[in-house]
Design an enzyme around this catalytic site. Structure first.
Site, short mmCIF file in Angstrom:
data_model
loop_
_atom_site.label_atom_id
_atom_site.label_comp_id
_atom_site.label_asym_id
_atom_site.label_seq_id
_atom_site.Cartn_x
_atom_site.Cartn_y
_atom_site.Cartn_z
CB CYS A 137 -1.05 0.02 1.12
SG CYS A 137 -2.21 -1.35 1.23
CB VAL A 138 3.97 2.43 1.57
CG1 VAL A 138 5.15 1.32 1.21
CG2 VAL A 138 4.27 3.67 2.18
#
Length: 357
Positions: A137-138
């Site tokens: 997700c980052v």
């Protein structure tokens, strides 16, 4: 470095959350707690999601190999579309691209997706490719940061970030664990692309009609003793999600201080930030983020809206929110913005932006 354009794209198959809940629960069989599935899906804050395949296709995938083959086919098509649309938006061609950074965490491909997309859309033979795998997700925020790192040293270059995440192809039909049930209600499929240019190249291009923020700085943070907070376990059935309930607590504990120190190092205070672009990790994570930043829900309104409309697209989500921000809530000229996301590690990435004056 300037961000010239951001485009998010979605698969054609769009479904109400209730339909996805029904199909997923049926696929899990009689052993699954249907009331628990219904509750997790209702609490995800998601109304509709897109899937790479028609819903009836998922039950026909026999193993990880077939799921991964479906991932590669769909991901190359979706990623190609995102890159071409982002380039066309600023009158650039694939042959103008000097660097392509790709990110995904929902499938495996060797050659990597960027190599397959390069051949399909006609990137130059000398294009530099950097595939990022494992940031989850980052990676949307980290990908922009890595574009900035490159373009600071290559001011005449054009660079593209391509994110493709097909979360639906990772769901485990024989895993009744709470993380798998939560993920089945939260994550969607999608892709996005960002076109950026170094300072000299950007100055040569027409301004256009859209806001083209400048990237000023970035910061990465890896938190100690958090390796099992989020990620995958890889087994015979494919990618099995690791998702600990402590994520909101980690956000509340660390992120506010990280943001304040980052801004202070660049001569700014939090009051100087006029707009936020945040990854939609889920309702509890967004509430923790609001607490950590000391902002009200309106500051993250576009993030909440993205979660509702398309779910959490892993690395592509924050790029969809960025595209929505530039199109729907154009930042005030000269204002500072903060783009941020969190992911496996457990880690965060902060990117300081400024709208052109």
């Amino acid at each position: 470095m300037r961000l010239l354009s951001v485009r998010g794209v979605l698969p054609d198959h769009r479904h109400p959350q209730a339909e996805i809940t029904r199909v997923f629960a049926d696929a899990m069989g009689p052993g699954v707690n249907r009331a628990l599935v219904d509750r997790f899906h209702r609490n995800a804050g998601v109304e509709t999601r897109h899937t790479a395949l028609p819903l009836d296709r998922y039950g026909q995938l026999r193993d990880f190999g077939e799921s991964n083959d479906a991932f590669i086919e769909a991901a190359v098509g979706l990623g190609s579309r995102a890159v071409v649309e982002a380039l066309k938006a600023v009158d650039l061609a694939p042959s103008d691209v000097d660097l392509l950074v790709s990110t995904t965490v929902t499938g495996l491909a060797v050659p990597s997706l960027d190599a397959r997309v390069a051949g399909r859309i006609g990137l130059r033979e000398d294009v530099v490719r950097i595939p990022i795998v494992g940031l989850g997700c980052v990676a949307g925020a980290a990908g922009i940061a890595r574009l900035h790192d490159h373009l600071v040293g290559h001011p005449d270059a054009v660079a593209v970030l391509m994110s493709v995440e097909l979360c639906s192809l990772t769901l485990q039909r024989d895993d009744p664990s709470v993380p798998n049930l939560v993920a089945s209600g939260l994550f969607g499929d999608g892709a996005a692309a960002v076109v950026a240019a170094g300072s000299r190249r950007a100055a040569q291009l027409p301004d256009g009609n859209t806001v083209r923020p400048e990237v000023l700085a970035s910061r990465s943070r890896l938190y100690p003793d958090s390796e099992r907070t989020m990620g995958w376990d890889i087994g015979a059935g494919g990618l099995k999600i690791v998702l600990d309930s402590s994520v909101p607590d980690v956000v509340r504990t660390h992120l506010g201080g990280d943001v304040r120190r980052f801004l202070t190092d660049h001569g700014l205070r939090q009051a100087d930030v006029g707009w936020y672009v945040a990854h939609p990790g889920g309702p509890k994570v967004l509430e923790a983020l609001q607490d950590a930043l000391g902002v009200d829900p309106d500051a993250l309104a576009l993030t909440w809206d993205s979660l509702r409309r398309i779910g959490n697209l892993s690395s592509a989500s924050v790029l969809h929110v960025l595209a929505d921000t530039l199109a729907l809530r154009p930042p005030r000229p000269g204002s500072y913005g903060l783009l941020l996301a969190m992911g496996p590690g457990f880690c965060s990435e902060l990117v300081l932006l400024r709208a052109p004056s």
